[in-house]
Enzyme design. Structure first.
Site, PDB file in Angstrom:
ATOM      1  N   ARG A  57       0.819  -1.217   0.000  1.00 21.45           N
ATOM      2  CA  ARG A  57       0.000   0.000   0.000  1.00 21.45           C
ATOM      3  C   ARG A  57       0.849   1.263   0.000  1.00 21.45           C
ATOM      4  O   ARG A  57       0.465   2.268   0.611  1.00 21.45           O
ATOM      5  CB  ARG A  57      -0.944   0.037   1.210  1.00 21.45           C
ATOM      6  N   ARG A  94      -3.284   6.905   1.085  1.00 24.58           N
ATOM      7  CA  ARG A  94      -3.755   8.135   1.721  1.00 24.58           C
ATOM      8  C   ARG A  94      -2.769   8.796   2.662  1.00 24.58           C
ATOM      9  O   ARG A  94      -2.966   9.948   3.035  1.00 24.58           O
ATOM     10  CB  ARG A  94      -5.073   7.839   2.450  1.00 24.58           C
ATOM     11  N   ARG A 119      -6.789  12.171  -5.208  1.00 26.97           N
ATOM     12  CA  ARG A 119      -8.077  11.628  -4.735  1.00 26.97           C
ATOM     13  C   ARG A 119      -9.120  12.717  -4.460  1.00 26.97           C
ATOM     14  O   ARG A 119     -10.319  12.440  -4.448  1.00 26.97           O
ATOM     15  CB  ARG A 119      -7.858  10.784  -3.481  1.00 26.97           C
ATOM     16  N   ASP A 144      -6.948  -2.274  -7.190  1.00 27.60           N
ATOM     17  CA  ASP A 144      -7.470  -2.904  -5.978  1.00 27.60           C
ATOM     18  C   ASP A 144      -7.837  -4.345  -6.288  1.00 27.60           C
ATOM     19  O   ASP A 144      -8.206  -4.655  -7.429  1.00 27.60           O
ATOM     20  CB  ASP A 144      -8.695  -2.157  -5.450  1.00 27.60           C
ATOM     21  N   TYR A 203     -15.013 -11.291   0.059  1.00 30.67           N
ATOM     22  CA  TYR A 203     -15.741 -10.029  -0.144  1.00 30.67           C
ATOM     23  C   TYR A 203     -17.064 -10.277  -0.869  1.00 30.67           C
ATOM     24  O   TYR A 203     -18.072  -9.649  -0.578  1.00 30.67           O
ATOM     25  CB  TYR A 203     -14.886  -9.031  -0.926  1.00 30.67           C
TER      26      TYR A 203
HETATM   27  O1  1CP Z   1       0.064  -1.219  -2.564  1.00 33.59           O
HETATM   28  C1  1CP Z   1      -0.240  -0.304  -3.347  1.00 33.59           C
HETATM   29  O2  1CP Z   1       0.231   0.828  -3.286  1.00 33.59           O
HETATM   30  C2  1CP Z   1      -1.181  -0.642  -4.483  1.00 33.59           C
HETATM   31  C3  1CP Z   1      -2.540  -0.438  -4.252  1.00 33.59           C
HETATM   32  C4  1CP Z   1      -3.452  -1.379  -3.483  1.00 33.59           C
HETATM   33  C5  1CP Z   1      -3.387  -2.758  -3.224  1.00 33.59           C
HETATM   34  C6  1CP Z   1      -2.248  -3.712  -3.515  1.00 33.59           C
HETATM   35  C7  1CP Z   1      -4.690  -0.921  -2.987  1.00 33.59           C
HETATM   36  C8  1CP Z   1      -5.143   0.473  -3.054  1.00 33.59           C
HETATM   37  N1  1CP Z   1      -5.377  -1.998  -2.510  1.00 33.59           N
HETATM   38  C9  1CP Z   1      -4.604  -3.133  -2.621  1.00 33.59           C
HETATM   39  C10 1CP Z   1      -4.969  -4.496  -2.262  1.00 33.59           C
HETATM   40  C11 1CP Z   1      -6.122  -4.742  -1.358  1.00 33.59           C
HETATM   41  N2  1CP Z   1      -7.343  -4.153  -1.362  1.00 33.59           N
HETATM   42  C12 1CP Z   1      -6.134  -5.770  -0.387  1.00 33.59           C
HETATM   43  C13 1CP Z   1      -5.007  -6.731  -0.161  1.00 33.59           C
HETATM   44  C14 1CP Z   1      -3.898  -6.098   0.597  1.00 33.59           C
HETATM   45  C15 1CP Z   1      -4.144  -5.889   2.054  1.00 33.59           C
HETATM   46  O3  1CP Z   1      -4.404  -6.881   2.747  1.00 33.59           O
HETATM   47  O4  1CP Z   1      -4.031  -4.738   2.493  1.00 33.59           O
HETATM   48  C16 1CP Z   1      -7.390  -5.751   0.231  1.00 33.59           C
HETATM   49  C17 1CP Z   1      -7.863  -6.655   1.346  1.00 33.59           C
HETATM   50  C18 1CP Z   1      -8.156  -4.727  -0.384  1.00 33.59           C
HETATM   51  C19 1CP Z   1      -9.572  -4.354  -0.113  1.00 33.59           C
HETATM   52  C20 1CP Z   1      -9.742  -2.921   0.177  1.00 33.59           C
HETATM   53  N3  1CP Z   1      -9.568  -1.912  -0.715  1.00 33.59           N
HETATM   54  C21 1CP Z   1     -10.092  -2.319   1.384  1.00 33.59           C
HETATM   55  C22 1CP Z   1     -10.461  -3.076   2.638  1.00 33.59           C
HETATM   56  C23 1CP Z   1      -9.280  -3.400   3.464  1.00 33.59           C
HETATM   57  C24 1CP Z   1      -9.731  -3.575   4.883  1.00 33.59           C
HETATM   58  O5  1CP Z   1      -8.821  -3.793   5.713  1.00 33.59           O
HETATM   59  O6  1CP Z   1     -10.907  -3.474   5.159  1.00 33.59           O
HETATM   60  C25 1CP Z   1     -10.096  -0.926   1.212  1.00 33.59           C
HETATM   61  C26 1CP Z   1     -10.394   0.136   2.226  1.00 33.59           C
HETATM   62  C27 1CP Z   1      -9.747  -0.687  -0.138  1.00 33.59           C
HETATM   63  C28 1CP Z   1      -9.628   0.630  -0.806  1.00 33.59           C
HETATM   64  C29 1CP Z   1      -8.260   1.005  -1.186  1.00 33.59           C
HETATM   65  N4  1CP Z   1      -7.433   0.233  -1.986  1.00 33.59           N
HETATM   66  C30 1CP Z   1      -6.259   0.911  -2.204  1.00 33.59           C
HETATM   67  C31 1CP Z   1      -6.333   2.166  -1.517  1.00 33.59           C
HETATM   68  C32 1CP Z   1      -5.264   3.213  -1.505  1.00 33.59           C
HETATM   69  C33 1CP Z   1      -7.583   2.213  -0.884  1.00 33.59           C
HETATM   70  C34 1CP Z   1      -8.148   3.382  -0.084  1.00 33.59           C
HETATM   71  C35 1CP Z   1      -9.146   4.058  -0.940  1.00 33.59           C
HETATM   72  C36 1CP Z   1      -9.101   5.544  -0.921  1.00 33.59           C
HETATM   73  O7  1CP Z   1      -8.229   6.194  -1.510  1.00 33.59           O
HETATM   74  O8  1CP Z   1     -10.050   6.099  -0.334  1.00 33.59           O
END
Ligand code: 1CP
Length: 340
Positions: free
Chosen positions: A26, A30, A39, A75, A150
């Site tokens: 990640r 943010r 964003r 994502d 999910y």
């Molecule tokens: O790593 C990076 O920089 C690349 C971007 C990336 C990746 C690899 C994002 C951006 N998401 C993910 C993978 C992802 N998404 C996972 C697997 C990795 C992990 O375990 O963290 C999972 C479970 C998700 C699902 C997801 N997407 C959630 C839920 C996570 C939770 O703990 O509840 C959320 C909140 C997102 C949105 C998201 N994805 C990525 C970002 C930067 C965001 C935030 C959205 C925003 O900008 O408001």
């Protein structure tokens, strides 16, 4: 065309580059003011579907932190586009039409990712152009179980009651969904490699919802099919199975080049499980970055030192970086690892 910084790919191959390569899960997100600026103009869904903006955001930590690999900005949940299922981010993901019954499972239309996820492949090409061979690009997907969780839960879950209820009360329905999901993810990863990614990571972020015995019985065969499929794609694979250190031995049975380690186990203990001939990635607790610089330095150096017992070590956090992290401390972490 050779990359200017090959350290990450060298480590994936089991070589020991001049410094320990580092990237952060990640790493584009943010906690970075540059990301928040992008964003503020678009929703998360729009961002994921705009290849040029994905490339811009993907490069932010390359310029801002000096990490040794880029990860495609996207994502794990965009794959639901291939099923025609909408996900809203509020900011946590919400699926309006979760799949819980056999009838709902049978009604799913599994579309072709090459047809429905072309914007992801366009984003890969845009990232590769923007990177201009500075560092490699990592593509990714959620593992079959995490992605399906999910779809069945409809949102991020604490107890995983619905999907575990399905595993134990309707195992054939669950297995059918896992089968289809795995096939979808195989083709999705193939599309990313064809578009140009240099490596892949599979995130089984919610693996820890299951006991090791149930994970082995209900999940591992599908994950194994995905891992074996990717072995034919010609790029290294990082397998990240998170949430229960007792699952590490199962993950290590699969032929991924790199085993991702979460923060629930110390690196020396993890390497005792994966063995001296395996490449590991990890595993600083991301919340340590909320502490003082001296603490981050000490823990990072200890992790690099422990990593020397593995065949090679790619430094990373043990899960995604917190949105409350000061970018300056993340930058400092990169310098510390490079000089350790
Ligand atoms: O790593 C990076 O920089 C690349 C971007 C990336 C990746 C690899 C994002 C951006 N998401 C993910 C993978 C992802 N998404 C996972 C697997 C990795 C992990 O375990 O963290 C999972 C479970 C998700 C699902 C997801 N997407 C959630 C839920 C996570 C939770 O703990 O509840 C959320 C909140 C997102 C949105 C998201 N994805 C990525 C970002 C930067 C965001 C935030 C959205 C925003 O900008 O408001």
């Amino acid at each position: 065309m050779p990359l200017q910084n090959e350290t990450f790919l060298q480590a994936c191959r089991g070589e020991r580059p001049a410094h320990t390569p580092i990237w952060l899960m990640r790493q584009a997100g943010r906690y970075m003011p540059e990301y928040r600026a992008v964003r503020s103009r678009v929703t998360f869904n729009q961002l994921c579907r705009s290849p040029d903006l994905c490339a811009e955001v993907t490069l932010q930590p390359i310029d801002g932190l000096g990490v040794d690999a880029a990860i495609l900005f996207s994502d794990i949940l965009v794959v639901f586009d291939a099923l025609g299922i909408d996900v809203r981010f509020e900011p946590s993901p919400v699926i309006a039409t979760p799949v819980r019954t056999e009838a709902e499972a049978l009604a799913l239309r599994w579309g072709d990712p090459h047809e429905h996820l072309g914007y992801v492949f366009d984003a890969v090409r845009a990232c590769k152009r923007a990177l201009a061979d500075r560092v490699p690009l990592i593509g990714f997907c959620g593992a079959p179980f995490t992605t399906l969780s999910y779809l069945v839960e409809g949102q991020t879950s604490r107890e995983f009651e619905k999907i575990k209820g399905m595993i134990f009360s309707a195992p054939k329905v669950f297995a059918g969904l896992m089968e289809n999901m795995t096939s979808l993810l195989c083709e999705y990863l193939r599309g990313q490699v064809l578009a140009g990614v240099d490596a892949l990571q599979v995130f089984d972020s919610w693996a820890g919802a299951l006991s090791p015995a149930d994970y082995r019985e209900h999940v591992l065969p599908h994950l194994a099919r995905l891992v074996h499929f990717t072995r034919g794609l010609g790029v290294p694979l990082i397998l990240f199975v998170r949430g229960n250190a007792n699952l590490l031995a199962l993950a290590a049975e699969l032929p991924a080049e790199v085993i991702g380690i979460d923060w629930s186990i110390d690196m020396d203990q993890a390497i005792a499980v994966t063995g001296p001939n395996r490449v590991v990635q990890g595993n600083l607790d991301p919340m340590l970055l909320l502490g003082p610089a001296e603490l981050v330095e000490r823990k990072a150096r200890a992790c690099v030192a422990a990593g020397r017992a593995a065949k090679a070590h790619i430094f990373n956090l043990g899960h995604g970086i917190s949105r409350h992290t000061d970018p300056a401390i993340a930058r400092h972490l990169v310098e510390v690892v490079h000089s350790a």
